[in-house]
Design a protein around this motif. Structure first.
Motif, PDB file in Angstrom:
ATOM      1  N   GLU A   1      41.349  32.414 -59.495  1.00  0.00           N
ATOM      2  CA  GLU A   1      40.787  31.215 -60.113  1.00  0.00           C
ATOM      3  C   GLU A   1      41.380  30.999 -61.505  1.00  0.00           C
ATOM      4  OE1 GLU A   1      36.324  31.042 -58.168  1.00  0.00           O
ATOM      5  OE2 GLU A   1      36.704  32.526 -59.752  1.00  0.00           O
ATOM      6  N   ILE A   2      41.554  32.087 -62.254  1.00  0.00           N
ATOM      7  CA  ILE A   2      42.184  31.962 -63.579  1.00  0.00           C
ATOM      8  C   ILE A   2      43.616  31.487 -63.410  1.00  0.00           C
ATOM      9  CG2 ILE A   2      42.901  33.165 -65.680  1.00  0.00           C
ATOM     10  CD1 ILE A   2      40.625  35.202 -65.103  1.00  0.00           C
ATOM     11  N   LYS A   3      44.339  32.084 -62.456  1.00  0.00           N
ATOM     12  CA  LYS A   3      45.743  31.719 -62.220  1.00  0.00           C
ATOM     13  C   LYS A   3      45.872  30.252 -61.813  1.00  0.00           C
ATOM     14  CE  LYS A   3      49.878  33.786 -60.192  1.00  0.00           C
ATOM     15  NZ  LYS A   3      50.603  32.567 -59.969  1.00  0.00           N
TER      16      LYS A   3
ATOM     17  N   ALA B   1      39.761  28.983 -70.285  1.00  0.00           N
ATOM     18  CA  ALA B   1      39.375  28.971 -68.870  1.00  0.00           C
ATOM     19  C   ALA B   1      38.082  29.746 -68.639  1.00  0.00           C
ATOM     20  CB  ALA B   1      40.500  29.559 -68.019  1.00  0.00           C
ATOM     21  N   LEU B   2      37.926  30.869 -69.332  1.00  0.00           N
ATOM     22  CA  LEU B   2      36.741  31.706 -69.145  1.00  0.00           C
ATOM     23  C   LEU B   2      35.534  31.228 -69.957  1.00  0.00           C
ATOM     24  CD1 LEU B   2      38.390  35.253 -69.128  1.00  0.00           C
ATOM     25  CD2 LEU B   2      37.420  34.010 -67.169  1.00  0.00           C
TER      26      LEU B   2
ATOM     27  N   LEU C   1      49.517  37.269 -66.426  1.00  0.00           N
ATOM     28  CA  LEU C   1      48.056  37.168 -66.377  1.00  0.00           C
ATOM     29  C   LEU C   1      47.430  38.560 -66.389  1.00  0.00           C
ATOM     30  CD1 LEU C   1      45.393  35.664 -66.182  1.00  0.00           C
ATOM     31  CD2 LEU C   1      45.797  35.398 -63.717  1.00  0.00           C
TER      32      LEU C   1
ATOM     33  N   TYR D   1      36.253  38.283 -64.082  1.00  0.00           N
ATOM     34  CA  TYR D   1      36.514  38.457 -65.507  1.00  0.00           C
ATOM     35  C   TYR D   1      35.610  37.498 -66.260  1.00  0.00           C
ATOM     36  CZ  TYR D   1      40.637  40.885 -63.873  1.00  0.00           C
ATOM     37  OH  TYR D   1      41.473  41.770 -63.245  1.00  0.00           O
TER      38      TYR D   1
ATOM     39  N   LEU E   1      35.345  34.137 -63.877  1.00  0.00           N
ATOM     40  CA  LEU E   1      36.306  33.670 -62.874  1.00  0.00           C
ATOM     41  C   LEU E   1      36.998  34.870 -62.249  1.00  0.00           C
ATOM     42  CD1 LEU E   1      38.105  30.764 -64.805  1.00  0.00           C
ATOM     43  CD2 LEU E   1      36.449  30.518 -62.940  1.00  0.00           C
TER      44      LEU E   1
ATOM     45  N   ILE F   1      43.600  31.433 -71.358  1.00  0.00           N
ATOM     46  CA  ILE F   1      42.689  32.269 -70.570  1.00  0.00           C
ATOM     47  C   ILE F   1      41.289  32.229 -71.166  1.00  0.00           C
ATOM     48  CG2 ILE F   1      42.154  34.663 -69.931  1.00  0.00           C
ATOM     49  CD1 ILE F   1      45.260  35.031 -69.633  1.00  0.00           C
TER      50      ILE F   1
ATOM     51  N   LEU G   1      45.135  39.846 -69.455  1.00  0.00           N
ATOM     52  CA  LEU G   1      43.751  40.239 -69.196  1.00  0.00           C
ATOM     53  C   LEU G   1      43.498  41.680 -69.636  1.00  0.00           C
ATOM     54  CD1 LEU G   1      43.131  38.555 -65.730  1.00  0.00           C
ATOM     55  CD2 LEU G   1      41.910  38.043 -67.861  1.00  0.00           C
TER      56      LEU G   1
ATOM     57  N   THR H   1      43.729  27.871 -62.646  1.00  0.00           N
ATOM     58  CA  THR H   1      43.314  27.057 -63.793  1.00  0.00           C
ATOM     59  C   THR H   1      44.401  27.000 -64.853  1.00  0.00           C
ATOM     60  OG1 THR H   1      41.003  27.638 -63.388  1.00  0.00           O
ATOM     61  CG2 THR H   1      41.537  26.810 -65.578  1.00  0.00           C
TER      62      THR H   1
END
Length: 129
Positions: A43-45, A33-34, A56, A83, A39, A30, A60, A47
């Motif tokens: 979008e995170i899920k 990704a960030l 998730l 996020y 995101l 995560i 988070l 990625t």
């Protein structure tokens, strides 16, 4: 204990909780990704393939509690939530991205070592007779 003498190697040191959070595979992915910017949840899920919505959400929330991630709600129609890494969270980007690069660069060598180890554990023809 003060901040100058935390030691994760000590059984009762509370800094172990920070190490446990950072060492979690989902946390690392995560944060990676960030690292490129904010995101949305989906979008995170997308990625971080393979992470469930519950994991998730939980991760988070934990990162937000630890001060590494910030959640921004935009009151528009439809509502939007993004996020992003906080200043503290950004300090994790470089070391976690380095681990990602190492994992991708040396995976073939790791796989070769695993295969060799597994072969050494297999009973040989000579040992079975």
């Amino acid at each position: 204990m003060t901040a100058t003498n935390w030691n994760v190697m000590m059984a009762k040191c509370p800094s172990r909780t920070s190490l446990a959070r950072i060492a979690n595979k989902w946390t690392a992915m995560i944060v990676i990704a960030l690292s490129d910017g904010p995101l949305r949840f989906k979008e995170i899920k997308a990625t971080v393939e393979g992470i469930s919505g519950k994991v998730l959400t939980d991760t988070l929330r934990a990162l937000e509690r630890d001060g590494a991630v910030s959640r921004t709600f935009y009151p528009e129609m439809p509502p939007r939530v993004e996020y992003h890494l906080t200043e503290l969270g950004q300090t994790l980007s470089e070391p976690l991205n380095a681990l990602r690069v190492w994992s991708e660069t040396y995976f073939d060598a790791v796989q070769d070592a695993r295969d060799a180890y597994d072969r050494a554990l297999e009973p040989s023809e000579d040992r079975r007779n």
